[in-house]
Write an enzyme that holds these catalytic residues in place. Structure first.
Site, PDB file in Angstrom:
ATOM      1  N   GLY A   1      25.359 -19.658  66.306  1.00 42.92           N
ATOM      2  CA  GLY A   1      25.820 -18.283  66.524  1.00 42.92           C
ATOM      3  C   GLY A   1      26.439 -18.048  67.882  1.00 42.92           C
ATOM      4  O   GLY A   1      26.577 -16.899  68.299  1.00 42.92           O
TER       5      GLY A   1
ATOM      6  N   ARG B   1      38.882 -12.909  57.493  1.00 39.80           N
ATOM      7  CA  ARG B   1      37.992 -12.298  58.493  1.00 39.80           C
ATOM      8  C   ARG B   1      38.396 -10.874  58.900  1.00 39.80           C
ATOM      9  O   ARG B   1      37.530 -10.003  59.008  1.00 39.80           O
ATOM     10  CB  ARG B   1      37.838 -13.209  59.717  1.00 39.80           C
ATOM     11  CG  ARG B   1      37.263 -14.608  59.328  1.00 39.80           C
ATOM     12  CD  ARG B   1      36.870 -15.452  60.531  1.00 39.80           C
ATOM     13  NE  ARG B   1      35.734 -14.885  61.213  1.00 39.80           N
ATOM     14  CZ  ARG B   1      35.791 -14.199  62.316  1.00 39.80           C
ATOM     15  NH1 ARG B   1      36.936 -14.030  62.932  1.00 39.80           N
ATOM     16  NH2 ARG B   1      34.695 -13.701  62.850  1.00 39.80           N
TER      17      ARG B   1
ATOM     18  N   CYS C   1      48.435  -9.017  47.812  1.00 39.01           N
ATOM     19  CA  CYS C   1      48.591  -7.750  47.136  1.00 39.01           C
ATOM     20  C   CYS C   1      47.369  -6.868  47.333  1.00 39.01           C
ATOM     21  O   CYS C   1      46.613  -6.611  46.387  1.00 39.01           O
ATOM     22  CB  CYS C   1      48.852  -8.028  45.662  1.00 39.01           C
ATOM     23  SG  CYS C   1      49.562  -6.601  44.879  1.00 39.01           S
TER      24      CYS C   1
ATOM     25  N   TYR D   1      35.474  -8.454  57.994  1.00 36.21           N
ATOM     26  CA  TYR D   1      34.615  -8.010  59.109  1.00 36.21           C
ATOM     27  C   TYR D   1      35.344  -7.075  60.085  1.00 36.21           C
ATOM     28  O   TYR D   1      34.778  -6.711  61.109  1.00 36.21           O
ATOM     29  CB  TYR D   1      34.127  -9.202  59.946  1.00 36.21           C
ATOM     30  CG  TYR D   1      33.575 -10.362  59.165  1.00 36.21           C
ATOM     31  CD1 TYR D   1      32.387 -10.258  58.454  1.00 36.21           C
ATOM     32  CD2 TYR D   1      34.246 -11.590  59.162  1.00 36.21           C
ATOM     33  CE1 TYR D   1      31.884 -11.337  57.756  1.00 36.21           C
ATOM     34  CE2 TYR D   1      33.748 -12.678  58.465  1.00 36.21           C
ATOM     35  CZ  TYR D   1      32.562 -12.539  57.759  1.00 36.21           C
ATOM     36  OH  TYR D   1      32.069 -13.608  57.071  1.00 36.21           O
TER      37      TYR D   1
HETATM   38  N1  LLP Z   1      23.047 -22.133  61.613  1.00 38.95           N
HETATM   39  C1  LLP Z   1      22.841 -21.350  60.542  1.00 38.95           C
HETATM   40  C2  LLP Z   1      21.562 -21.414  59.856  1.00 38.95           C
HETATM   41  C3  LLP Z   1      23.852 -20.478  60.105  1.00 38.95           C
HETATM   42  O1  LLP Z   1      23.644 -19.702  59.055  1.00 38.95           O
HETATM   43  C4  LLP Z   1      25.090 -20.440  60.794  1.00 38.95           C
HETATM   44  C5  LLP Z   1      26.168 -19.569  60.364  1.00 38.95           C
HETATM   45  C6  LLP Z   1      25.266 -21.301  61.888  1.00 38.95           C
HETATM   46  C7  LLP Z   1      24.216 -22.125  62.279  1.00 38.95           C
HETATM   47  C8  LLP Z   1      26.542 -21.383  62.665  1.00 38.95           C
HETATM   48  O2  LLP Z   1      26.901 -20.186  63.270  1.00 38.95           O
HETATM   49  P1  LLP Z   1      28.135 -20.238  64.317  1.00 38.95           P
HETATM   50  O3  LLP Z   1      27.713 -21.098  65.449  1.00 38.95           O
HETATM   51  O4  LLP Z   1      29.295 -20.798  63.602  1.00 38.95           O
HETATM   52  O5  LLP Z   1      28.367 -18.835  64.706  1.00 38.95           O
HETATM   53  N2  LLP Z   1      31.792 -16.107  58.113  1.00 38.95           N
HETATM   54  C9  LLP Z   1      31.341 -15.478  59.346  1.00 38.95           C
HETATM   55  C10 LLP Z   1      30.271 -16.286  60.009  1.00 38.95           C
HETATM   56  C11 LLP Z   1      29.098 -16.579  59.104  1.00 38.95           C
HETATM   57  C12 LLP Z   1      28.089 -17.472  59.747  1.00 38.95           C
HETATM   58  C13 LLP Z   1      27.138 -18.008  58.761  1.00 38.95           C
HETATM   59  N3  LLP Z   1      26.115 -18.837  59.328  1.00 38.95           N
HETATM   60  C14 LLP Z   1      32.540 -15.273  60.268  1.00 38.95           C
HETATM   61  O6  LLP Z   1      33.657 -15.575  59.868  1.00 38.95           O
HETATM   62  O7  LLP Z   1      32.392 -14.765  61.371  1.00 38.95           O
END
Ligand code: LLP
Length: 461
Positions: free
Chosen positions: A261, A343, A374, A347
């Site tokens: 995250g 996105r 569309c 979002y």
């Molecule tokens: N670990 C777990 C358990 C997760 O569910 C996620 C992301 C990550 C790590 C990695 O998070 P990152 O470092 O990439 O922020 N589609 C959304 C983001 C969804 C994230 C889902 N889980 C977007 O486009 O912002």
């Protein structure tokens, strides 16, 4: 081709580190002229810069090993995954977080060491658990009480003692978008601590002889700009490790994951902590919270996805129609949109853009960059300050490497874009553009006499 390092490049902090200007003043990535790339491969085109990708991998590995030597960095594959991409990330020493059978299959096909793969998911199917166990994944992260007996049975049938972590929901708000927050009580992810479910899940996992519980996991959401939620979450986890795991069940939490995250910049001036800031805050909180409770320090694993992939990727589009609604708005349409980047529609995510043909040109107007699909909600950038774009001009959108292609679709039966990896003036096609036959390849249409064919709107290899 050489690039002019001295010339000032706008959005330099959002673009890949290799970004520069060609002698003709075009945007260059990895020593390649983006205008040439678009001509050769067509648009929309996703360009990944290998140097940035490696630098991000190294940055996270370095930051965590400096602050907490007993740490592992796993790339969250959901941000973007393909075999060539997986190999590059694996070559930097990272493991992987996977969330589906499909991701597991791609990782296996890429030759990734499966012991370095963790499987997540709130609704893992039996076949996915089976595939994970039989392919020897290092950990399966238990997300709910329901999957414990099922996994226990699958592992036992396979004759495997499967390493697992228990994902808890600590009840911490990470102040992310409501659709990507996961650490609060009202979330489908993780076993809640405050309802007592976490304690029951621990007992159930310990009862399964074919499961070896290594420790605990949390993931608060994405992207998390503040450090405090990590600290709060770690305190909750340390309480659970002491009061429940040790005091009630006599088990040691040997491993702990604070998830991923970590944020990236999408717009100029976005406040984004460095990997070292996340690593320092997490390492200090684990030492403090575990130490204060007299617990032996766990090994930690972190799961950055976005922060590894986003900055390495740039989306290139060709400009199409302009529509001026006097006194209201000027729409400038491009030949991509929500099918390759959902996105903004999903979002309300905001981006920046620049003309790849004249990146240093001064802004002349405020326009809305509309996608081609569309749906009125298919708008890529709202109120962007740009030079007056011409039809056919090449537009570049930085920070496009994460959660764009991985969430892409064939909406309107569009062709998903080609992907190239650039480095040292060379461009390697790592995914070709889809074509009509790809769209029809999965139909079971016995009446079909002949199949159509066709390429992307802008052609390309
Ligand atoms: N670990 C777990 C358990 C997760 O569910 C996620 C992301 C990550 C790590 C990695 O998070 P990152 O470092 O990439 O922020 N589609 C959304 C983001 C969804 C994230 C889902 N889980 C977007 O486009 O912002």
């Amino acid at each position: 081709m050489t690039t002019h390092a001295a010339a000032p490049l706008p959005l330099a902090d959002l673009l890949p580190i290799s970004a520069g200007l060609t002698p003709g003043g075009h945007l260059a990535l990895g020593g390649c002229d983006t205008v040439e790339l678009a001509r050769r491969f067509g648009t929309p085109l996703y360009v990944y810069d290998a140097e940035t990708l490696r630098a991000q991998c190294r940055g996270y590995v370095q930051a965590f090993s400096d602050e907490y030597p007993e740490s592992t960095v796993l790339y969250a594959s959901k941000a973007y995954l393909s075999r060539p991409f997986a190999r590059l990330v694996a070559s930097e020493g990272l493991g992987f977080d996977a969330v589906s059978g499909g991701e597991l299959e791609v990782l296996r096909a890429a030759g990734v060491a499966m012991g370095r793969v963790y499987l997540h998911g709130n609704s893992k199917e039996s076949w996915e658990l089976e595939l994970a166990v039989r392919s020897g994944v290092g950990r399966i992260v238990i997300d709910n009480e329901d999957e414990i007996p099922l996994l226990g049975e699958i592992a036992s049938r396979a004759g495997v003692r499967q390493g697992v972590l228990l994902r808890l929901s600590p009840g911490v708000d990470a102040h992310t978008h409501e659709k990507t927050t996961t650490g609060i009580l009202d979330s489908k992810f993780g076993v809640p601590v405050e309802t007592g479910a976490a304690e029951r899940a621990l007992a159930a996992a310990l009862e399964q002889p074919a499961l070896e519980l290594h420790g605990l996991h949390m993931h608060l959401g994405s992207p998390i700009v503040e450090l405090a939620p990590f600290e709060l979450g770690i305190a909750v986890m340390a309480d659970f490790a002491a009061d429940v795991c040790r005091d009630r069940f006599g088990v040691e939490v040997r491993e702990f994951s604070p998830g991923g995250g970590f944020a990236v910049g999408y717009r100029d001036g976005d406040p984004v902590p460095e990997p070292s800031a996340y690593a320092r805050a997490i390492a200090a909180a684990v030492r403090r919270e575990w130490g204060e409770r007299g617990l032996p320090l766990p090994r930690i694993s972190v799961e950055p996805g976005r922060s590894i992939a986003a900055r390495a990727g740039v989306a290139l589009y060709h400009v199409g129609a302009r529509k001026v609604v006097p006194g209201v708005r000027t729409f400038v349409s491009v030949n991509g949109g929500m099918a390759d980047n959902v996105r903004p529609a999903m979002y309300g995510s905001r981006y920046e853009a620049l003309s790849a043909e004249r990146p240093t040109a001064a802004p002349e107007e405020t326009v809305t960059i509309a996608g081609k699909y569309c749906e009125s909600g298919d708008v890529l950038l709202r109120d962007a300050s740009l030079p007056r774009l011409r039809r056919g001009e090449l537009l570049a959108v930085p920070a496009s490497g994460a959660y764009q292609l991985s969430m892409s679709s064939n909406y309107n039966l569009s062709y998903r874009p080609a992907v190239v990896l650039v480095e040292g003036g060379e461009a390697r096609l790592i995914r070709r553009r889809e074509r009509a036959s790809d769209l029809m390849a999965l139909d079971v249409d016995e009446g079909a006499a002949a199949e159509g064919s066709g390429g992307g709107s802008a052609g390309g290899e």
